[in-house]
Scaffold this active site. Structure first.
Site, short mmCIF file in Angstrom:
data_model
loop_
_atom_site.label_atom_id
_atom_site.label_comp_id
_atom_site.label_asym_id
_atom_site.label_seq_id
_atom_site.Cartn_x
_atom_site.Cartn_y
_atom_site.Cartn_z
N CYS A 105 -38.16 4.93 15.10
CA CYS A 105 -39.50 4.34 15.08
C CYS A 105 -39.82 3.94 13.64
CB CYS A 105 -40.52 5.36 15.58
SG CYS A 105 -42.21 4.74 15.63
N HIS A 147 -41.60 3.25 24.85
CA HIS A 147 -41.84 3.72 23.48
C HIS A 147 -43.02 2.97 22.86
CE1 HIS A 147 -40.30 4.93 19.32
NE2 HIS A 147 -41.20 4.00 19.06
N GLU A 148 -43.01 1.64 23.00
CA GLU A 148 -44.08 0.84 22.38
C GLU A 148 -45.42 1.11 23.05
OE1 GLU A 148 -43.49 -0.33 19.62
OE2 GLU A 148 -41.32 -0.18 19.80
N HIS A 151 -47.27 4.16 21.93
CA HIS A 151 -48.05 4.01 20.69
C HIS A 151 -49.50 3.68 20.99
CE1 HIS A 151 -45.18 4.35 17.40
NE2 HIS A 151 -44.32 3.53 18.00
NI NI Z 1 -42.32 3.35 17.39
#
Ligand code: NI
Length: 181
Positions: A105, A147-148, A151
């Site tokens: 990341c 994953h995105e 966030h």
């Molecule tokens: Ni990330």
């Protein structure tokens, strides 16, 4: 366009829930998306979420190469792979199958961690021209999207790990020749 400063783990903006975008095709969103793409490519990342550039909105950009190069400790993403912009994304998990893989990341520089996530998903949202986007994804593509989108809910990948013994420095990845499946 501009290369934006990337927030690192510990900055409060990475731990909060980002807000829905009222108008995905608004000029300021197009501008933000252009800067995010430039920042992602400059940093050699597979994806980037708006909170990572200090903007608390539900916007992500990513590139999902069809195949990721084996673990060499060095990450190279295929920036000719289709670029996707997702505003106000929603993910639906398809089935119970989990898939493990090493993640990195841009907000956790120099580290990698082994994370298990749902292997198959469907996602939808809008692009920065207001057009609906809807796709199914598996493999690395599914991993990047999850994953995105994490966030946007204030979640960094270490929070998804079940074994922090598999949180390592990128420079030591060569010692972990584990198949990414
Ligand atoms: Ni990330």
């Amino acid at each position: 366009m501009a290369i934006l400063k990337i927030a690192r783990m510990g900055h409060p903006i990475l731990a909060q829930r980002a807000q829905e975008v009222a108008d995905p095709s608004a000029p300021e969103i197009r501008h933000l998306v252009a800067d995010m793409i430039e920042t992602m490519i400059d940093a050699n990342g597979a994806g980037l979420a708006a909170p990572q550039v200090h903007v608390p909105l539900r916007v992500v950009v990513f590139q999902a190469p069809s195949e990721r190069t084996p673990d060499t400790g060095e990450e190279r993403f295929d920036h000719t792979a289709p670029l996707t912009v997702l505003v106000n994304p929603v993910i639906e998990v398809l089935g119970d199958e989990l898939d493990g893989g090493w993640e990195g990341c841009l907000s956790v520089p120099g580290m990698r961690g082994y994370v298990e996530r749902p292997a198959h998903i469907r996602y939808r949202g809008f692009d920065h021209e207001g057009r609906a986007v809807a796709r199914t994804a598996s493999g690395f593509h599914a991993r990047v999207v999850q994953h995105e989108c994490d966030h946007l809910d204030g979640i960094l990948y270490p929070k998804r790990m079940t074994d922090l013994g598999q949180l390592i420095f990128e420079s030591e990845a060569k010692h972990w020749a584990r198949d990414e499946g």
